[in-house]
Design an enzyme around this catalytic site. Structure first.
Site, short mmCIF file in Angstrom:
data_model
loop_
_atom_site.label_atom_id
_atom_site.label_comp_id
_atom_site.label_asym_id
_atom_site.label_seq_id
_atom_site.Cartn_x
_atom_site.Cartn_y
_atom_site.Cartn_z
N ASN A 7 0.87 -1.18 0.00
CA ASN A 7 0.00 0.00 0.00
C ASN A 7 0.91 1.22 0.00
OD1 ASN A 7 -1.77 2.07 0.52
ND2 ASN A 7 -2.76 1.09 2.27
N LYS A 14 3.33 0.71 3.07
CA LYS A 14 2.98 -0.32 4.05
C LYS A 14 3.05 -1.67 3.34
CE LYS A 14 -0.20 2.67 6.50
NZ LYS A 14 -1.53 3.22 6.29
N ARG A 92 -2.78 -1.99 -3.34
CA ARG A 92 -3.97 -1.18 -3.12
C ARG A 92 -3.90 0.00 -4.09
NH1 ARG A 92 -5.21 3.43 1.12
NH2 ARG A 92 -7.38 3.72 0.58
N HIS A 181 -12.97 2.78 0.41
CA HIS A 181 -12.99 1.71 1.42
C HIS A 181 -13.67 0.45 0.87
CE1 HIS A 181 -13.14 4.92 4.88
NE2 HIS A 181 -11.88 4.54 4.68
N HIS A 209 -17.87 1.45 8.08
CA HIS A 209 -16.42 1.47 8.27
C HIS A 209 -16.09 2.79 8.95
CE1 HIS A 209 -12.14 0.73 6.84
NE2 HIS A 209 -12.12 2.00 7.24
N LEU A 210 -15.84 2.74 10.26
CA LEU A 210 -15.59 3.96 11.03
C LEU A 210 -14.17 3.92 11.57
CD1 LEU A 210 -18.99 3.96 13.02
CD2 LEU A 210 -18.51 5.02 10.81
N ASN A 212 -10.28 6.45 10.90
CA ASN A 212 -9.94 7.87 10.71
C ASN A 212 -10.82 8.41 9.60
OD1 ASN A 212 -7.99 8.92 12.41
ND2 ASN A 212 -6.43 7.62 11.46
N GLY A 213 -10.82 7.66 8.49
CA GLY A 213 -11.78 7.92 7.42
C GLY A 213 -13.00 7.07 7.73
N ARG A 242 -12.20 15.11 8.42
CA ARG A 242 -12.99 15.54 7.26
C ARG A 242 -14.40 15.91 7.69
NH1 ARG A 242 -11.23 10.43 4.43
NH2 ARG A 242 -9.21 10.95 3.48
N ASP A 285 -8.38 11.92 17.36
CA ASP A 285 -8.50 10.55 17.83
C ASP A 285 -9.70 10.45 18.77
OD1 ASP A 285 -8.16 8.08 19.29
OD2 ASP A 285 -6.12 8.03 18.49
N ARG A 287 -10.48 8.38 20.91
CA ARG A 287 -10.16 8.02 22.30
C ARG A 287 -9.94 9.28 23.13
NH1 ARG A 287 -6.03 3.62 20.10
NH2 ARG A 287 -5.88 5.32 18.63
N GLU A 387 -8.10 -5.36 5.17
CA GLU A 387 -7.98 -5.01 3.75
C GLU A 387 -6.79 -5.70 3.10
OE1 GLU A 387 -8.61 -1.00 5.31
OE2 GLU A 387 -9.40 -0.47 3.35
P1 ADP Z 1 -7.54 4.37 9.29
O1 ADP Z 1 -8.78 5.00 8.72
O2 ADP Z 1 -6.36 5.29 9.32
O3 ADP Z 1 -7.25 3.00 8.75
P2 ADP Z 1 -8.29 3.01 11.73
O4 ADP Z 1 -9.37 2.18 11.15
O5 ADP Z 1 -7.07 2.34 12.24
O6 ADP Z 1 -7.88 4.21 10.81
O7 ADP Z 1 -8.94 3.87 12.93
C1 ADP Z 1 -8.17 4.75 13.68
C2 ADP Z 1 -9.07 5.46 14.64
O8 ADP Z 1 -9.76 4.52 15.47
C3 ADP Z 1 -8.29 6.31 15.65
O9 ADP Z 1 -8.08 7.59 15.19
C4 ADP Z 1 -9.21 6.34 16.83
O10 ADP Z 1 -10.04 7.47 16.71
C5 ADP Z 1 -10.08 5.12 16.69
N1 ADP Z 1 -9.92 4.16 17.78
C6 ADP Z 1 -9.04 3.16 17.90
N2 ADP Z 1 -9.20 2.50 19.07
C7 ADP Z 1 -10.23 3.11 19.72
C8 ADP Z 1 -10.90 2.93 20.97
N3 ADP Z 1 -10.54 1.96 21.81
N4 ADP Z 1 -11.90 3.75 21.28
C9 ADP Z 1 -12.27 4.74 20.45
N5 ADP Z 1 -11.70 4.97 19.25
C10 ADP Z 1 -10.69 4.17 18.90
#
Ligand code: ADP
Length: 400
Positions: A7, A14, A92, A181, A209-210, A212-213, A242, A285, A287, A387
Site C-alpha cells: 500500500n 505499508k 492497493r 474503502h 467502516h468507522l 480515521n476515514g 474531514r 483521535d 479516544r 484489507e
Molecule cells: P484508518 O482510517 O487510518 O485505517 P483506523 O481504522 O485504524 O484508521 O482507525 C483509527 C481510529 O480509530 C483512531 O483515530 C481512533 O479514533 C479510533 N480508535 C481506535 N481504538 C479506539 C478505541 N478503543 N476507542 C475509540 N476509538 C478508537
C-alpha cells in the site's frame, strides 16, 4: 503461495506478506514512513514476534521496496529463503473510475488507466503507481495485481451515483459518486454473512467502516447499492479530520470571506474539520475526544453526538434504500473498538428493529461477533476488517 501486499501512499509504503497455503498466515508486516522527508524510518515485525525499528536510507518507493525485500531475506529476522518465493504482489489502488471495476493484472494498459484515473485522485493514484513500478524494478517477472478501493462500489445504480449537476459534468468530466474503502466493505459484508450462516446473496447489509476515514455502504445480495463517500473521500459521515456532508454554499461563503484558494479550502475540509474541528482539543483521535467528554468537556461531548447522529441518519436512509435490513456491521478503528460510539449510534433504534445488547457490546475482542440481543429483528455485528488479506485473496484468485 506467498503473496506480498503493498500500500504505497504519498510518504509511506505499508507491506504485509502472507503465506496463503499456510492458513493465510502473516509472515511479516510493517511500514516505511516519512519517505522523501527527513527521518525516514521503518518498522518491521515477523510472525515470530521479532521487531526491527529505526531509520533507513530510503529516498523513494524503489528504495523502500528494496529495503523491504532485504528484511524479508535477512538471516536474523527474515521469513523467506529466496526472493523467488514471492509469487505475486497485490497493490492497493485508490481510484479506478468506471474503467477498472475488478482486480486486474497491472500490465502496461492497466497502468495507463491507473495514471489516467489520477486526475480524480491526484494524492493517491500517482503514489500507488510508483509503488507498482518500484516492485516491477525490484522484483522483475513477479505479477503485480491492482485491487481498487472504488471497485466494490461499481454496482451502484445511477440513481445513487449521480449528482444533480448539469449532466455534462458526469458525461465529460466523470464527476459522480465513486465511493472508497470498497475492499473493506466487501470483506466485512462477506464475513458478516459467514458469521450469520446465511448466503451473502440473500442478505441486506449495511457496513459502517468507522476509522480515521469513515464511510457506510448499503449492500444487497453482496452488491453495493449506495455508499456515503463520493467523488472523493470527503463526502458522507463525519470523520477524524474531514467534514463529511455540508451545504456546498458554506464552502463558497468561507472561501470568499477568508479569501481561501481552492487548495486552502481543500485543506480546511479534509484536514482541519470533522471531529478535530468540532471537538477543538487538537486531536482527531476518538479516544482523546471520549476521554475529554468524560471529564466534562462540552464541545467534545457535542462532537461525539454529531458524529453518532450522522451515522444514525445514514443507517436510516440506507434501510430505506435497501427496503429493509438483515445485518448492520461495525468495522475499523472506531467501529471495532468504541463500544460507547456503537451504543450512541444504536440508541433509540429498537423501534426500527436494531436492539443492541449492552453486555455483548461491552466485551472487547479481536474476533467477529454479534452484539445485538437474541430477539433483535436485525442483527448487529462487529467484524474486524482486514484489507490486506482481502487484497491478498483477490491477488491469489487472479494469478493462482
Ligand atoms: P484508518 O482510517 O487510518 O485505517 P483506523 O481504522 O485504524 O484508521 O482507525 C483509527 C481510529 O480509530 C483512531 O483515530 C481512533 O479514533 C479510533 N480508535 C481506535 N481504538 C479506539 C478505541 N478503543 N476507542 C475509540 N476509538 C478508537
Amino acid at each position: 503461495m506467498i503473496i506480498l501486499v503493498i500500500n504505497a501512499g504519498s510518504s509511506s509504503v505499508k507491506f504485509t506478506i502472507f503465506d496463503m497455503a499456510d492458513q493465510k498466515k502473516v509472515l511479516a508486516s510493517g511500514l516505511i514512513e516519512r519517505i522523501g522527508i527527513e527521518g525516514t524510518s521503518m518498522k518491521y515485525t515477523n510472525f515470530r514476534g521479532e521487531e526491527v525499528k529505526g531509520e533507513v536510507p530510503v529516498k523513494n518507493p524503489k528504495d523502500a521496496v528494496k529495503i523491504i525485500t532485504e528484511r524479508l531475506l535477512d538471516a536474523r529476522v527474515g521469513v523467506l529463503k529466496s526472493m523467488s518465493d514471492i509469487k505475486a504482489i497485490g497493490h492497493r489502488v485508490v481510484q479506478g473510475m468506471e474503467k477498472i471495476i475488478e482486480p486486474v493484472l497491472l500490465d502496461e494498459k492497466a497502468k495507463t488507466i491507473v495514471r489516467e484515473c489520477g486526475v480524480l485522485a491526484p494524492l493517491h493514484n500517482p503514489h500507488n503507481l510508483m509503488g507498482i513500478e518500484a516492485c516491477e524494478a525490484v522484483l522483475p517477472g513477479v505479477p503485480n495485481v491492482g485491487v481498487f478501493d472504488t471497485a466494490f462500489h461499481s454496482t451502484m445504480p445511477s440513481r445513487a451515483f449521480l449528482y444533480a449537476l448539469p449532466y455534462k459534468y458526469y458525461e465529460e468530466d466523470h464527476i459522480r459518486r465513486y465511493g472508497f474503502h470498497g475492499t473493506s466493505h466487501g470483506f466485512v459484508a462477506k464475513a458478516a454473512a459467514a458469521l450469520d450462516g446465511r448466503p451473502l446473496n440473500s442478505l441486506k447489509i449495511i457496513t459502517a467502516h468507522l476509522g480515521n476515514g469513515c464511510s457506510l455502504a448499503a449492500v444487497k445480495n453482496g452488491q453495493c447499492q449506495d455508499t456515503s463517500m463520493g467523488l472523493t473521500p470527503l463526502e458522507g459521515v463525519i470523520m477524524g479530520t474531514r467534514s463529511g456532508d455540508l451545504d456546498a454554499s458554506a464552502v463558497l461563503y468561507i472561501m470568499k470571506k477568508d479569501g481561501l484558494t481552492p487548495d486552502q479550502a481543500d485543506n480546511l475540509l479534509n484536514k482541519k474539520s470533522g471531529v478535530l474541528g468540532l471537538a477543538s482539543i487538537g486531536s482527531s483521535d476518538l479516544r482523546d475526544v471520549e476521554a475529554e467528554a468524560n471529564k466534562g468537556n462540552k464541545l467534545c461531548a457535542q462532537a461525539l453526538e454529531v458524529f453518532a447522529y450522522r451515522v444514525k441518519k445514514y443507517i436510516g436512509s440506507y434501510m430505506a434504500a435497501l427496503g429493509g435490513l438483515d445485518i448492520l456491521v461495525f468495522t475499523a478503528g472506531v467501529g471495532e473498538n468504541s463500544s460507547t460510539m456503537r451504543a450512541a449510534i444504536c440508541q433509540d433504534l429498537e423501534g426500527i428493529g436494531l436492539k443492541l445488547d449492552a453486555q455483548k457490546n461491552s466485551v472487547r475482542s479481536p474476533e467477529p461477533r454479534v452484539v445485538s440481543t437474541g430477539d433483535s429483528p436485525i442483527k448487529i455485528h462487529v467484524i474486524p476488517t482486514n484489507e490486506e488479506l482481502a487484497i491478498a485473496e483477490a491477488t491469489l484468485k487472479l494469478v493462482g
